[in-house]
Design a protein around this motif. Sequence first.
Motif, PDB file in Angstrom:
ATOM      1  N   LEU A  19       0.816  -1.206   0.000  1.00 46.77           N
ATOM      2  CA  LEU A  19       0.000   0.000   0.000  1.00 46.77           C
ATOM      3  C   LEU A  19       0.856   1.265   0.000  1.00 46.77           C
ATOM      4  O   LEU A  19       0.556   2.242  -0.701  1.00 46.77           O
ATOM      5  CB  LEU A  19      -0.931   0.007   1.218  1.00 46.77           C
ATOM      6  N   ILE A  23       0.810   4.247  -2.738  1.00 46.07           N
ATOM      7  CA  ILE A  23       0.559   5.635  -2.354  1.00 46.07           C
ATOM      8  C   ILE A  23       1.701   6.539  -2.801  1.00 46.07           C
ATOM      9  O   ILE A  23       1.485   7.690  -3.202  1.00 46.07           O
ATOM     10  CB  ILE A  23       0.354   5.731  -0.829  1.00 46.07           C
ATOM     11  N   LEU A  41      -5.327   6.030  -7.541  1.00 43.93           N
ATOM     12  CA  LEU A  41      -5.481   5.208  -6.336  1.00 43.93           C
ATOM     13  C   LEU A  41      -6.657   4.250  -6.474  1.00 43.93           C
ATOM     14  O   LEU A  41      -6.556   3.067  -6.099  1.00 43.93           O
ATOM     15  CB  LEU A  41      -5.661   6.115  -5.113  1.00 43.93           C
ATOM     16  N   TRP A 276      -1.442  12.057   3.420  1.00 44.69           N
ATOM     17  CA  TRP A 276      -0.324  11.292   2.881  1.00 44.69           C
ATOM     18  C   TRP A 276      -0.397   9.801   3.187  1.00 44.69           C
ATOM     19  O   TRP A 276       0.356   9.033   2.616  1.00 44.69           O
ATOM     20  CB  TRP A 276       0.994  11.841   3.430  1.00 44.69           C
ATOM     21  N   LEU A 277      -1.306   9.397   4.086  1.00 42.51           N
ATOM     22  CA  LEU A 277      -1.323   7.986   4.470  1.00 42.51           C
ATOM     23  C   LEU A 277      -2.727   7.405   4.477  1.00 42.51           C
ATOM     24  O   LEU A 277      -3.067   6.577   3.640  1.00 42.51           O
ATOM     25  CB  LEU A 277      -0.665   7.820   5.845  1.00 42.51           C
ATOM     26  N   PRO A 280      -5.406   8.118   1.284  1.00 38.22           N
ATOM     27  CA  PRO A 280      -5.115   7.310   0.083  1.00 38.22           C
ATOM     28  C   PRO A 280      -5.496   5.843   0.238  1.00 38.22           C
ATOM     29  O   PRO A 280      -5.953   5.218  -0.727  1.00 38.22           O
ATOM     30  CB  PRO A 280      -3.601   7.479  -0.089  1.00 38.22           C
ATOM     31  N   ILE A 281      -5.309   5.286   1.427  1.00 39.65           N
ATOM     32  CA  ILE A 281      -5.703   3.887   1.646  1.00 39.65           C
ATOM     33  C   ILE A 281      -7.210   3.734   1.488  1.00 39.65           C
ATOM     34  O   ILE A 281      -7.698   2.723   0.959  1.00 39.65           O
ATOM     35  CB  ILE A 281      -5.229   3.407   3.030  1.00 39.65           C
ATOM     36  N   VAL A 284      -7.871   3.517  -2.178  1.00 38.84           N
ATOM     37  CA  VAL A 284      -7.475   2.200  -2.691  1.00 38.84           C
ATOM     38  C   VAL A 284      -8.532   1.159  -2.332  1.00 38.84           C
ATOM     39  O   VAL A 284      -8.908   0.307  -3.153  1.00 38.84           O
ATOM     40  CB  VAL A 284      -6.096   1.798  -2.142  1.00 38.84           C
ATOM     41  N   ILE A 696      -3.550  13.967  -2.682  1.00 37.43           N
ATOM     42  CA  ILE A 696      -4.334  12.815  -3.085  1.00 37.43           C
ATOM     43  C   ILE A 696      -5.106  13.113  -4.349  1.00 37.43           C
ATOM     44  O   ILE A 696      -5.092  12.375  -5.312  1.00 37.43           O
ATOM     45  CB  ILE A 696      -5.317  12.481  -1.971  1.00 37.43           C
TER      46      ILE A 696
END
Length: 703
Positions: A19, A23, A41, A276-277, A280-281, A284, A696
Amino acid sequence: MELLFSVLSKEAIVPFAILLVVILVVPTLFKRLRLPGLVGLVCSGVLLGPSGWHLFQSGSPILNLLSDIGLVYLLFITGLEFDLQLFRQQQSRALGFGIVTFILPLFVGAFIGHRLLGFNWNTSILIGSLLASYTLLAYPIISRLGVVNNEAITVTVGATIVNNLGTFLLLAVCLSLPQAGELSMAKLGTILGEIIIYFLIILEGFNWLGQEFFRRSGDDEANKFLFVFLSVFLAAGVAQLLGIEKIIGVFLAGIAVNKVVGEGPVKEKLMSIGSWLFIPIFFVDLGLLISVPGLFAQYRTIELLLLILAGLLVSKFMATVLAKLIYHYNWQETLTMWSLSVPLVGTTLAVAVVGYEAKILPPEVFNMTIALSLITSLLGTWLTNRLAVGVTRLPMPEAARINLFRQNSQTENSNLTIVVPICHPQTQPHLIEMAALLARQVHGKIIPLVIATATSQMDAPQLETTLQHSELLLTKAIAQSQQWAAEAEPLLRIDDAFAPAVTRAAREQQASLIIMGWGKPTGFRGRLFGDEIDSVIWAAHCPVLVSRLMESPKRIQRILVPVENLTDPSFQSIQFAQIIADANQAQVTLLNVCDRRTKSQAIANRRDHLSRLVSNLALANPPEIQIIVHENATQAILQAARLYDLVIFPFHRHHTSPGGLAINDVTTQLAKQLTCSIIILGEPQRQQPTVLTTNIVGSTAKV
């Protein structure tokens, strides 16, 4: 491949590492293709999920946890970044446009869902609410064109809070209806009453609680972090106790603590962690939920997508035309408002996920919503990029003669003070020389400042060694100041941290300017500066000059000032450049880069605007004006900068949903590639315009 599946199912760290790679790489790749990062993403989720390589499953515990955190963070940041002050400036018109652009898409979406597609009213209303909200995805384009202060744009930005609150209110109602049994007006009124009371408790209660807490605990970053996270979880917990979806509470908590947290490093870091973390997940994971065969194999899904897209575009257009008739905007402003209200990203996707999990939205509607978000994010930014060029800028003030230094002095006759924090002996000579050059020109003095890091005991040997080294730096600074015939008052300060020590000392000394140096730009996470310099710019009460000087400031003869927004913040960079030019008998050039699609009349208007800006400044030696037509702003500035000794940039930050904050891409690239001296002038936070971009979603390059 079977071995890889086995590892993924047993080791949580491996999927997390994959992941992180996605990213890090995918958004950057899609930005190079001039596509929003969120598209990449979501596509990555499709490729990695059941519709692609089967590396991930949407039911994975670790992925579900990280995605839930991302969803919470997305809605919290959406609330946190609302500019309430901007909303109050155009409160009546923003409220009116917000209501119109909410109700029309709501009715159109509900009609399509119920009458044309045969869904029940609960599903149809939720479909309509998905169309009612919008995300200011194209705001960086508006900022780049310098029309952020246009009333129509301001109203569109302010109306987002109305649309998002309305969307979440409808979501709460729709989630309550399936458990409510047979619907009656009394029951509906009770549900609405409970939700509105909860809204008021969170918005007013958390704001009051935050003010009281910080009044007693002080303005400490750690306290702010703890309070913000407590607010998020407390709002979510209270919402679930009342049977309200947690993301509604999180969104309201973001709005409630907005004013308490304010602008600064705390807000920046809160946004950065999510942007930044975790967020984005979440995108996804959305890709994992998409069924590609179901999206393209069923005629009903395609029919649904086309009908909803047409309904969205028509209803948003009708809303903006109505605003045109009521508020008397021109067609260029009206079409730009329409293009800004088209993208459906942050709130829309969050509500769609909750509605899908609650079994209100069927799978085909959920797939349609994700596809609709991708289409509108591309379409909306494309439309804005072409329609906003002709939007009228606000007229320039007749008396726009701002003095860069005197505006931060207590009186007109007080001594002008320049604070120069000294950290590295190799950068010290040029910094002192630059300060001396400015001090002589504006009849001021220099305060060389050295920060000695405090220890728990004031008689510790480490502190004594640090103090001796600091004294040597100050001695050299005094000698260099005398060499350049500038008055200097050295200052040694013992403090726990560098950035607070600099800003406090500058405030205590009533400084008019802070001059700092930086080495090789890192470019990491979209940053141009290190954390300490970044924090100084956020907290300082006066302008901060950050320089990378490749030669003696006295040898600077040709100065380039790229100007993009053509608005008041550009004044400071121009005036500062002119001060250096007057000291060295140098020449200043203002550079504006136009897109190749810009019409000749628009270019002439830009030149005229820059000419009026220069004339209003009443400079003794007016700068030259140069306008370049080029498809790439970075390359245009690089080519022009080859003939100059110094390039001066203004330092701006900007913000836009869904969440995230970053230094603009153009400045970051230029700092890596320019071989001449660079100066970036950061304004005090209270004077900064609200700026918004996200790593993002992707952004348009901005100087």
